[in-house]
Write a protein that holds these residues in place. Structure first.
Motif, mmCIF file in Angstrom:
data_model
loop_
_atom_site.group_PDB
_atom_site.id
_atom_site.type_symbol
_atom_site.label_atom_id
_atom_site.label_comp_id
_atom_site.label_asym_id
_atom_site.label_seq_id
_atom_site.Cartn_x
_atom_site.Cartn_y
_atom_site.Cartn_z
ATOM 1 N N ARG A 44 0.848 -1.185 0.000
ATOM 2 C CA ARG A 44 0.000 0.000 0.000
ATOM 3 C C ARG A 44 0.885 1.237 0.000
ATOM 4 O O ARG A 44 1.874 1.303 0.719
ATOM 5 C CB ARG A 44 -0.909 -0.004 1.231
ATOM 6 N N SER A 45 0.516 2.209 -0.794
ATOM 7 C CA SER A 45 1.304 3.437 -0.858
ATOM 8 C C SER A 45 0.862 4.401 0.228
ATOM 9 O O SER A 45 -0.335 4.556 0.498
ATOM 10 C CB SER A 45 1.130 4.105 -2.227
ATOM 11 N N GLU A 46 1.830 5.050 0.865
ATOM 12 C CA GLU A 46 1.512 6.034 1.897
ATOM 13 C C GLU A 46 1.090 7.371 1.289
ATOM 14 O O GLU A 46 0.533 8.224 1.964
ATOM 15 C CB GLU A 46 2.725 6.270 2.811
ATOM 16 N N ALA A 181 -8.536 -6.263 2.821
ATOM 17 C CA ALA A 181 -8.121 -7.385 3.655
ATOM 18 C C ALA A 181 -8.265 -7.026 5.124
ATOM 19 O O ALA A 181 -8.040 -5.883 5.527
ATOM 20 C CB ALA A 181 -6.678 -7.769 3.349
ATOM 21 N N VAL A 182 -8.637 -8.033 5.913
ATOM 22 C CA VAL A 182 -8.827 -7.853 7.348
ATOM 23 C C VAL A 182 -8.079 -8.970 8.068
ATOM 24 O O VAL A 182 -8.104 -10.131 7.622
ATOM 25 C CB VAL A 182 -10.326 -7.907 7.727
ATOM 26 N N ALA A 183 -7.445 -8.641 9.173
ATOM 27 C CA ALA A 183 -6.807 -9.671 9.986
ATOM 28 C C ALA A 183 -7.845 -10.723 10.352
ATOM 29 O O ALA A 183 -8.923 -10.387 10.853
ATOM 30 C CB ALA A 183 -6.207 -9.043 11.245
ATOM 31 N N ALA A 201 -9.941 -2.535 7.669
ATOM 32 C CA ALA A 201 -9.785 -3.114 6.333
ATOM 33 C C ALA A 201 -8.690 -2.372 5.591
ATOM 34 O O ALA A 201 -8.714 -1.140 5.475
ATOM 35 C CB ALA A 201 -11.097 -3.026 5.553
ATOM 36 N N LYS A 202 -7.732 -3.131 5.073
ATOM 37 C CA LYS A 202 -6.596 -2.555 4.356
ATOM 38 C C LYS A 202 -6.748 -2.813 2.863
ATOM 39 O O LYS A 202 -6.875 -3.959 2.427
ATOM 40 C CB LYS A 202 -5.287 -3.175 4.843
ATOM 41 N N VAL A 207 -6.720 2.660 4.157
ATOM 42 C CA VAL A 207 -7.113 1.839 5.293
ATOM 43 C C VAL A 207 -8.334 2.498 5.925
ATOM 44 O O VAL A 207 -8.370 3.720 6.084
ATOM 45 C CB VAL A 207 -5.967 1.730 6.322
ATOM 46 N N ALA A 208 -9.334 1.703 6.282
ATOM 47 C CA ALA A 208 -10.549 2.273 6.855
ATOM 48 C C ALA A 208 -11.224 1.269 7.767
ATOM 49 O O ALA A 208 -11.062 0.050 7.612
ATOM 50 C CB ALA A 208 -11.511 2.701 5.750
#
Length: 226
Positions: A44-46, A181-183, A201-202, A207-208
């Motif tokens: 994921r880009s910051e 994706a979620v842990a 969720a990533k 991320v949200a």
């Protein structure tokens, strides 16, 4: 469509861009990585990416002095990617894990396959398998990815992971069809929590906090993208 944890091999021009965008002092490590033919990992880009760009990263082996891993992040253009695959299948990493994990992890992989659940691996286990370098330590987790096709597979996969987590240091994520994706531990815990519970969720871009039901709804909307 790129996803977090995808593996990418760069063209010559891609390596030039990787060098140009990498922090100073990392050229030698990147050259060694390139010469070995190892892939970068999509991340994921910051910051916002330009159209046609993808964020990638390189995690070097832990330093012998215990100083942690050198992580190099950069971005390249899609045209700089020579080849891409999804995250390494768990079956391809079994020979790289410590003997104490191997038999039990192989049984997990086989049981998942028999249930139609494909498991992939990322993080230290994947990097050790891909590079042959020493990434795993006694404190390492086994980071798994599960991409369920429907709600039944999701629930079966969560139960399977929870059962094997009693004897293996399992961690990792459930990846939904839209790429978020979620842990898996967080998601499983959320099913027994109060209404209104949200999970982290990533995605590839952000991320949200979202309601689990929002993610589950994506399982009902159709097939996975290639």
């Amino acid at each position: 469509m790129f996803a977090r944890h995808d593996l990418v091999w760069l063209t010559s021009r891609g390596w030039e861009r990787a060098h140009a965008g990498a922090p100073s002092g990392t050229a030698g490590a990147l050259d060694a990585w390139r010469d070995a033919g190892w892939p970068a990992t999509v991340r994921r880009s910051e910051t916002s990416l330009a159209p046609g760009e993808v964020a990638i990263g390189f995690a070097m082996p832990p330093r012998p002095d215990g100083g942690g891993k050198l992580r190099v992040g950069c971005r390249v253009e899609l045209a700089d990617v020579q080849r891409r695959t999804r995250a390494l299948a768990l079956v391809g990493a079994l020979d790289a894990v410590p003997a104490a994990w191997r038999e039990r992890l192989a049984v997990l992989e086989r049981e998942a396959a028999e249930a139609g659940l494909g498991l992939a691996v990322y993080g230290s286990v994947a990097l050790e398998a891909l590079t042959g370098q020493r990434y795993l330590t006694p404190a390492s987790d086994i980071d798994l990815l599960l991409r369920p096709l429907n709600r039944a597979q999701l629930m079966a996969g969560l139960d399977l992971l929870a059962r094997y987590a009693t004897s293996l240091p399992l961690d990792g994520e459930i990846v939904f069809p839209d790429g978020r994706a979620v842990a898996w531990k967080e998601l499983r815990a959320a099913f027994g929590s109060a209404p209104g519970t949200r999970v982290l969720a990533k995605g590839l871009e952000r991320v949200a906090l979202v309601a689990p039901g929002e993610l589950i709804a994506t399982l009902e909307e159709g097939a996975w993208p290639n």
